[in-house]
Design an enzyme around this catalytic site. Structure first.
Site, short mmCIF file in Angstrom:
data_model
loop_
_atom_site.label_atom_id
_atom_site.label_comp_id
_atom_site.label_asym_id
_atom_site.label_seq_id
_atom_site.Cartn_x
_atom_site.Cartn_y
_atom_site.Cartn_z
N HIS A 1 0.85 -1.20 0.00
CA HIS A 1 0.00 0.00 0.00
C HIS A 1 0.88 1.24 0.00
O HIS A 1 1.83 1.34 0.78
CB HIS A 1 -0.90 0.02 1.23
CG HIS A 1 -1.57 1.35 1.46
ND1 HIS A 1 -1.37 2.12 2.59
CD2 HIS A 1 -2.42 2.06 0.68
CE1 HIS A 1 -2.07 3.23 2.50
NE2 HIS A 1 -2.72 3.22 1.35
N SER A 2 0.61 2.18 -0.88
CA SER A 2 1.29 3.46 -0.92
C SER A 2 2.81 3.24 -1.00
O SER A 2 3.28 2.64 -1.95
CB SER A 2 0.89 4.29 0.31
OG SER A 2 1.30 5.63 0.19
#
Length: 321
Positions: free
Chosen positions: A104-105
């Site tokens: 994520h990210s």
């Protein structure tokens, strides 16, 4: 609905301490290695991981300086490539020749970087609201570096100054939830902040009813290399060259600024037959935490297609033999 599923706490020894994490599902099966975003920890996958275990086990780790993992030694500056090396450390600890990556990210950008550097050792990539890091202009980069280097020296001096070697500001748990909610631009729903905070705060010894943020402050000024567009394109080429199955799920309401420009996305779609881009309209930057059920369905479909592809390739090899 997302339900609480048992997981096992793990520790992987490293030269400066340990990497902490949580393993969901069968520990005899090579898992998907899940990498969290900047300033988060593996609690970011607390709702998503249980929904995937019927299909694949998930190993979520706290990257160095985050969650329950050891902080780097005093005097060191965090950098993105240390997190790429972290993947290698995990692989060696479990004797994996290949790794499946979900991030994520910042974690998704790290997965992209690792796959570009070691394409023969990655069998799939799942990026949550990112393809890779944003880049700064060459004009801006000297100013950015000046800030990061200066703040890192400041944080390191605080760690060595006995006069300020005291607890950071502390807050009630409710205040911590609101601080996290606001600091993410309300990307994390207030009721989901607890999943991050479980590994992000420590109870105060001075004020037992309050908590302080215990991640390493130096991760706030993590240094990463500023890859020019030419390097980003070359990295994408290396991933496309071996057609790594690559899923990216974007939040329709995400405000994150990344390097997911149209040219890069178009290149991946045109040159990697196994690249899939999916946008979930109601999703914020933390869509995997707020909308775990919907995101899990997208991921499971991707994994099912990947398994079909892998079985087909295996059948072709057998036929040739």
């Amino acid at each position: 609905m997302a339900t609480k599923t048992a997981c096992s706490e793990i520790r992987i020894e490293v030269p400066w301490g340990h990497i902490a994490g949580q393993w969901y599902g069968d520990q005899l099966q090579r898992p998907i290695l899940a990498l969290h975003g900047w300033l988060d920890n593996c609690g970011t996958f607390a709702k998503l991981a249980p929904l995937l275990t019927s299909y694949r086990s998930i190993l979520c780790i706290d990257l160095p300086g985050h969650g329950l993992s050891s902080h780097l030694p005093i005097g060191i500056q965090y950098e993105a490539l240390e997190y790429v090396r972290t993947i290698l450390r995990v692989m060696r600890a479990y004797n994996w020749k290949t790794v499946s990556l979900m991030g994520h990210s910042m974690g998704g950008a790290i997965a992209f970087d690792f796959a570009a550097i070691y394409p023969e050792h990655v069998d799939l990539i799942i990026g949550l609201d990112i393809i890779t890091f944003r880049t700064y202009s060459v004009e801006d980069m000297p100013t950015v570096l000046e800030y990061l280097i200066g703040k890192n020296m400041e944080f390191n001096e605080r760690l060595t100054d006995k006069c300020v070697a005291m607890e950071p500001p502390c807050y009630t748990m409710e205040e911590c939830e609101h601080l996290l909610h606001e600091s993410t631009d309300r990307s994390i729903n207030l009721e989901n902040c607890k999943y991050i905070l479980e590994r992000n705060v420590t109870r105060s010894t001075s004020h037992p009813d309050k908590y302080y943020f215990s991640r390493d402050a130096r991760v706030k000024v993590k240094r990463r290399y500023n890859a020019p567009p030419e390097l980003i394109n070359e990295m994408a080429k290396r991933i496309c060259r071996v057609s790594i199955p690559h899923l990216v799920i974007k939040g329709g309401k995400s405000r994150i600024v990344s390097n997911d420009n149209t040219a890069l996305t178009d290149y991946l779609q045109e040159n990697n037959k196994n690249f899939v881009m999916h946008t979930y309209p109601p999703g914020t930057h933390h869509l995997h935490l707020n909308n775990a059920d919907a995101v899990a369905q997208i991921i499971i479909k991707f994994l099912q297609n990947y398994d079909t592809l892998r079985k087909g390739q295996h059948s072709v090899v057998k036929a040739k033999v």
